[in-house]
Enzyme design. Structure first.
Site, PDB file in Angstrom:
ATOM      1  N   GLU A 139       0.857  -1.200   0.000  1.00 42.74           N
ATOM      2  CA  GLU A 139       0.000   0.000   0.000  1.00 42.74           C
ATOM      3  C   GLU A 139       0.889   1.245   0.000  1.00 42.74           C
ATOM      4  OE1 GLU A 139      -2.206  -0.302   3.634  1.00 42.74           O
ATOM      5  OE2 GLU A 139      -3.000  -2.276   3.139  1.00 42.74           O
TER       6      GLU A 139
ATOM      7  N   TYR B 183      -7.049   1.727   5.863  1.00 44.68           N
ATOM      8  CA  TYR B 183      -6.063   0.679   5.592  1.00 44.68           C
ATOM      9  C   TYR B 183      -5.860  -0.338   6.715  1.00 44.68           C
ATOM     10  CZ  TYR B 183      -3.190   4.222   7.969  1.00 44.68           C
ATOM     11  OH  TYR B 183      -2.715   5.152   8.839  1.00 44.68           O
TER      12      TYR B 183
ATOM     13  N   CYS C  92      29.130  43.470   6.926  1.00 46.89           N
ATOM     14  CA  CYS C  92      28.879  44.889   6.719  1.00 46.89           C
ATOM     15  C   CYS C  92      29.685  45.669   7.759  1.00 46.89           C
ATOM     16  CB  CYS C  92      27.385  45.156   6.888  1.00 46.89           C
ATOM     17  SG  CYS C  92      26.986  46.882   7.081  1.00 46.89           S
TER      18      CYS C  92
ATOM     19  N   LYS D  78       2.374   4.614   0.996  1.00 49.90           N
ATOM     20  CA  LYS D  78       2.368   5.208   2.339  1.00 49.90           C
ATOM     21  C   LYS D  78       2.222   6.722   2.218  1.00 49.90           C
ATOM     22  CE  LYS D  78       4.841   5.173   6.721  1.00 49.90           C
ATOM     23  NZ  LYS D  78       4.964   6.597   6.970  1.00 49.90           N
TER      24      LYS D  78
ATOM     25  N   CYS E  70      23.905  50.747  10.146  1.00 52.22           N
ATOM     26  CA  CYS E  70      23.167  49.741   9.389  1.00 52.22           C
ATOM     27  C   CYS E  70      21.896  49.337  10.144  1.00 52.22           C
ATOM     28  CB  CYS E  70      24.050  48.519   9.159  1.00 52.22           C
ATOM     29  SG  CYS E  70      23.235  47.261   8.182  1.00 52.22           S
TER      30      CYS E  70
ATOM     31  N   LYS F  76      10.826   2.981   2.732  1.00 51.71           N
ATOM     32  CA  LYS F  76      10.792   4.416   2.414  1.00 51.71           C
ATOM     33  C   LYS F  76      11.601   4.720   1.161  1.00 51.71           C
ATOM     34  CE  LYS F  76       9.323   7.089   5.413  1.00 51.71           C
ATOM     35  NZ  LYS F  76       9.731   7.366   6.769  1.00 51.71           N
TER      36      LYS F  76
ATOM     37  N   CYS G  32      26.958  46.542   1.606  1.00 59.17           N
ATOM     38  CA  CYS G  32      25.815  46.003   2.343  1.00 59.17           C
ATOM     39  C   CYS G  32      24.517  46.404   1.650  1.00 59.17           C
ATOM     40  CB  CYS G  32      25.847  46.542   3.771  1.00 59.17           C
ATOM     41  SG  CYS G  32      24.351  46.179   4.690  1.00 59.17           S
TER      42      CYS G  32
ATOM     43  N   CYS H 170      22.456  48.961   4.096  1.00 61.07           N
ATOM     44  CA  CYS H 170      22.853  50.337   4.400  1.00 61.07           C
ATOM     45  C   CYS H 170      23.851  50.936   3.413  1.00 61.07           C
ATOM     46  CB  CYS H 170      23.411  50.425   5.813  1.00 61.07           C
ATOM     47  SG  CYS H 170      25.061  49.709   5.969  1.00 61.07           S
TER      48      CYS H 170
ATOM     49  N   ASP I 273       1.877  10.341   3.872  1.00 64.04           N
ATOM     50  CA  ASP I 273       2.235  10.991   5.128  1.00 64.04           C
ATOM     51  C   ASP I 273       1.147  11.999   5.460  1.00 64.04           C
ATOM     52  OD1 ASP I 273       3.712  11.386   7.327  1.00 64.04           O
ATOM     53  OD2 ASP I 273       5.167  12.727   6.390  1.00 64.04           O
TER      54      ASP I 273
HETATM   55  S1  IVH Z   1      -0.479   0.606   8.905  1.00 71.08           S
HETATM   56  C1  IVH Z   1       0.526  -1.372  12.834  1.00 71.08           C
HETATM   57  N1  IVH Z   1      -0.802   1.452   6.451  1.00 71.08           N
HETATM   58  O1  IVH Z   1       2.396   5.408   8.637  1.00 71.08           O
HETATM   59  C2  IVH Z   1       0.380  -0.728  11.504  1.00 71.08           C
HETATM   60  N2  IVH Z   1       0.117   2.966   8.039  1.00 71.08           N
HETATM   61  O2  IVH Z   1       4.760   4.747  10.228  1.00 71.08           O
HETATM   62  C3  IVH Z   1       0.037   0.675  11.589  1.00 71.08           C
HETATM   63  N3  IVH Z   1       0.577   5.182   7.131  1.00 71.08           N
HETATM   64  O3  IVH Z   1       0.990   5.860  11.810  1.00 71.08           O
HETATM   65  C4  IVH Z   1      -0.046   1.467  10.364  1.00 71.08           C
HETATM   66  N4  IVH Z   1      -0.087   4.775   5.095  1.00 71.08           N
HETATM   67  O4  IVH Z   1       0.077   7.249   9.868  1.00 71.08           O
HETATM   68  C5  IVH Z   1      -0.373   1.776   7.696  1.00 71.08           C
HETATM   69  N5  IVH Z   1      -1.169   2.061   4.262  1.00 71.08           N
HETATM   70  C6  IVH Z   1      -0.746   2.367   5.475  1.00 71.08           C
HETATM   71  C7  IVH Z   1      -0.266   3.642   5.795  1.00 71.08           C
HETATM   72  C8  IVH Z   1       0.165   3.914   7.096  1.00 71.08           C
HETATM   73  C9  IVH Z   1       0.391   5.689   5.900  1.00 71.08           C
HETATM   74  C10 IVH Z   1       1.146   5.930   8.266  1.00 71.08           C
HETATM   75  C11 IVH Z   1       0.299   5.905   9.511  1.00 71.08           C
HETATM   76  C12 IVH Z   1       1.148   5.281  10.567  1.00 71.08           C
HETATM   77  C13 IVH Z   1       2.517   5.489  10.029  1.00 71.08           C
HETATM   78  C14 IVH Z   1       3.460   4.435  10.546  1.00 71.08           C
END
Ligand code: IVH
Length: 718
Positions: free
Chosen positions: A128, A255, A455, A130, A461, A343, A437, A440, A132
């Site tokens: 999935e 999710y 300066c 991720k 200044c 990541k 500067c 000034c 933020d």
């Molecule tokens: S599962 C125990 N699924 O990432 C599992 N988290 O670093 C808990 N996040 O706090 C999270 N997309 O805010 C999960 N598809 C996804 C996610 C996801 C974003 C974020 C979430 C979590 C953080 C963990």
């Protein structure tokens, strides 16, 4: 709006109440939409409140009829103190991160070891994207949305139900069948385009607010310009007023689940399908991988798509598909053993460098800043980056018009890694760092090895003025009581004190100063009433200070108290010092030689002095000051300012550098009373070699006994 007088709630039948609640829900929703959607309300706030109160009154009478879409569930749930706390049915945990194939392989190997899965059996994962954003926990009972809570510390978060109810992507009711009780988890986020538009509105609102401030108008609520979509989403969900949340373009991807009365599925993949059936949005890019070997390609594909996705992602979450295996693996610390976040590396972007701005700090340092075409890097809109210093620009040969490579990792300030030479415009020229500067107009110079250009217009200044004035008035410099940072800032902001000389012209503005809050003669507080008088008296008392203090107060680089003393003693008068410093500009001149001959004044110090006097603006400010507050010549000063003034001094033993007569005469010139015998009244006993009984007696009486060298030092004999 219904203009007929509404019927008494008590006389309504249940059917009538239900009908009116339905109408009110629709009507209030309609006005809500007009209010924040189009900013064009049809009714007054008072009329709106009447509708809301009527709705609440009927609900109080018929609690069973409270609708899922009731306006009272949306408005005013949070108190001014904030949100109510709420515990999660099961803790909300985080994920461990991996950054490479090898780390992901190790994650899989650890699962295999833990569960003893043989090599020939594949590990199925759901991948999935991720996002933020802000994770939330939604509680459903008998299919009805009961409560929505932020993650908080993982065990307990804030109840933001009223705000979440304004989000279309959060179902009020689940489509059957569903478990009697279940917690659904997901991420609230804002699309990139929505974020940029929202940010622009906030920037405009902030500019309007600043304009009102400049005109002294009412400011209204604080305006926050979010730095990234995550902040925008989090700030929106945590609004005290749900009407504001409703106006923000928030979305949710579901999710995961927390506590549940019964397990809804046997695999995570099947659970995601339930989520969709219940009415949630699951990220459409989520995919079931038949084996862990597919993860690498998925990761690469997501990385390639990343820039073109409508929302920011910072990696991919891989979750073991089999829920029975998830249960067996459990958690270690605050993260599951069955899932991991892979990541992406720090994001880079290219953009065009439009200009290099030079900022002048409070100490006169010139710092270059890149102004670029705005670009999103790692989820943040970037327009500025630091270029560190002159040498850094030269080393990377960064030119205006260049396409530059930016990098941002996490919340770190963006950096310019380098230039795309292929894209350099034909007419781009190497950047010439300013030598004056920008604030000034004074010379900006580099000192020896120092990478920083500064300066030299310290006194004049504006960028440095407050800092310089603070030093000027400080205890060891002019020592003006009551002229601390706060008052200097006020006097500077009001335009009354821009340079040191202005301090001594403040009396002309006494009436104006008395008008200020806390400074006024009409103030009830006695201290406030006398503030201006006291300050002006303190300034007057320090109009004529010893030359060495005067020199130190100027804040010339490298001229500390000690060097100021050496200069004052050598040149005696301000006029002499001034004339010689100007003449010393010519290297090899008599004046320069003389300056260099002063014990303790090295070439670097001489250079600073010469530079200061060569700067016409600094010299003008100095002359202005000397006219207002001419310092006392060094000789006359010594008596008043020396540590021996008014003190009783006894010399004993043989002195090495002075005859006894000379020493005594000199101490008297410094204001001391010289006596032959030691008593309780003696303040200093100066001991030479072979000091006899006087030294012993002084020690017995606990007097201050000093050596000849210490005496010379205190007397300023070098
Ligand atoms: S599962 C125990 N699924 O990432 C599992 N988290 O670093 C808990 N996040 O706090 C999270 N997309 O805010 C999960 N598809 C996804 C996610 C996801 C974003 C974020 C979430 C979590 C953080 C963990």
């Amino acid at each position: 709006m219904n203009t007929l007088r509404p019927r008494d709630v008590a006389s309504l039948t249940e059917a009538e109440a239900a009908e009116e609640l339905e109408a009110l829900a629709a009507e209030i929703a309609h006005h809500d939409a007009l209010y924040h959607g189009k900013d064009a309300p049809e009714i007054s706030d008072a009329d709106y409140d009447t509708l809301v109160r009527r709705n609440r009154a009927i609900e109080a009478q018929f609690p069973a009829l409270i609708r899922m879409d009731s306006p009272s569930r949306r408005v005013g749930a949070a108190t001014a103190e904030g949100f109510a706390k709420s515990r999660h049915g099961e803790p909300m945990l985080s994920l461990n991160n991996v950054f490479s194939d090898a780390e992901f392989a190790e994650f899989c190997a650890s699962i295999r070891r833990f569960l003893r899965v043989p090599a020939e059996e594949a590990l199925r994962f759901v991948a999935e994207p991720k996002i933020d954003g802000l994770s939330i926990n939604l509680l459903y009972e008998d299919g009805a949305f009961i409560r929505g809570v932020t993650r908080g510390d993982g065990n307990e978060g804030e109840d933001v139900t009223a705000n979440l109810l304004t989000m279309p992507s959060i179902p009020r009711r689940l489509h059957a069948p569903f478990p009697a009780r279940i917690e659904i988890r997901g991420e609230v986020f804002m699309d990139k385009a929505d974020f940029l538009a929202f940010r622009a509105t906030q920037e405009q609102a902030l500019a309007d607010r600043e304009a009102r401030r400049a005109q002294g108008g009412r400011l209204g609520d604080a305006v926050i310009v979010p730095v990234n979509p995550r902040n925008a989403a989090a700030g929106s969900v945590r609004q005290l007023n749900p009407r504001i949340t409703a106006s923000r373009p928030l979305k949710l991807f579901a999710y995961a689940m927390g506590a549940a009365s019964e397990p809804p599925a046997e695999s995570h993949h099947a659970f995601l399908q339930h989520l969709e059936r219940w009415g949630f949005t699951v990220n459409p890019l989520s995919e079931l991988l038949d084996s862990e070997t597919e993860a690498e390609a998925f990761q690469r594909g997501m990385g390639d798509q990343r820039a073109s996705l409508p929302y920011d992602i910072d990696g991919v979450v891989y979750k073991l598909d089999r829920l029975d295996w998830q249960r067996r693996l459990g958690f270690v610390g605050r993260a599951p053993r069955w899932a991991v976040a892979w990541k992406f590396p720090a994001e880079q972007a290219t953009t065009v460098l439009q200009a290099i701005e030079i900022q002048v700090g409070r100490t006169g340092a010139l710092t270059p800043r890149a102004v670029m075409q705005p670009v999103t890097v790692g989820g943040v809109v970037v327009r500025h980056a630091t270029l560190h210093n002159e040498d850094e620009i030269a080393r990377k040969d960064i030119r205006i018009g260049d396409t530059v490579i930016l990098q941002r990792a996490g919340d770190v300030i963006p950096q310019i890694l380098g230039v795309v030479l292929d894209k350099r415009p034909a007419d781009a020229v190497p950047y010439a760092f300013p030598t004056v500067c920008p604030v000034c107009g004074s010379h900006a110079i580099r000192d020896g090895e120092d990478v920083v250009r500064r300066c030299t217009g310290g006194l004049v200044c504006p960028a440095q003025a407050v800092e310089r004035l603070k030093h000027f008035a400080s205890r060891r410099a002019m020592d003006i009581e009551g002229l601390g940072e706060e008052n200097i800032q006020k006097l500077f902001d009001e335009g009354l004190v821009k340079s040191p000389a202005d301090v001594f012209r403040l009396a002309q503005h006494a009436d104006r100063m008395r008008q200020w809050e806390g400074w006024g003669a009409r103030s009830k507080k006695a201290d406030d009433a006398r503030k201006v008088t006291k300050l002006l008296d303190a300034i007057e008392a320090r109009r004529h200070v010893p030359l060495e203090r005067f020199i130190f107060a100027l804040g010339i680089r490298r001229i500390g108290e000690q060097n100021a003393k050496l200069l004052a003693r050598h040149y005696h008068s301000f006029e002499e010092w001034r004339a010689k410093m100007i003449d010393a500009h010519v290297i090899g001149s008599e004046a320069r030689e003389e300056l260099g001959s002063i014990q303790g004044i090295g070439p670097a110090i001489a250079e600073e002095l010469v530079e200061f006097f060569a700067e016409p603006r600094a010299l003008a400010a100095l002359d202005d000051l000397a006219k207002e507050a001419p310092p006392l010549p060094a000789e006359a000063v010594s008596a008043a300012d020396s540590p021996f003034a008014g003190k009783t001094v006894v010399f004993t033993g043989t002195l090495e550098t002075l005859t006894r007569d000379e020493a005594e005469a000199q101490a008297e010139r410094l204001g001391a009373k010289v006596t032959k015998s030691v008593s309780k009244k003696t303040d200093f006993v100066v001991v030479g070699t072979d000091a006899g009984s006087k030294a012993t007696k002084a020690a017995e009486l606990g007097l201050r006994v000093i050596t000849e060298a210490e005496y010379r030092d205190l007397a300023g004999l070098g």
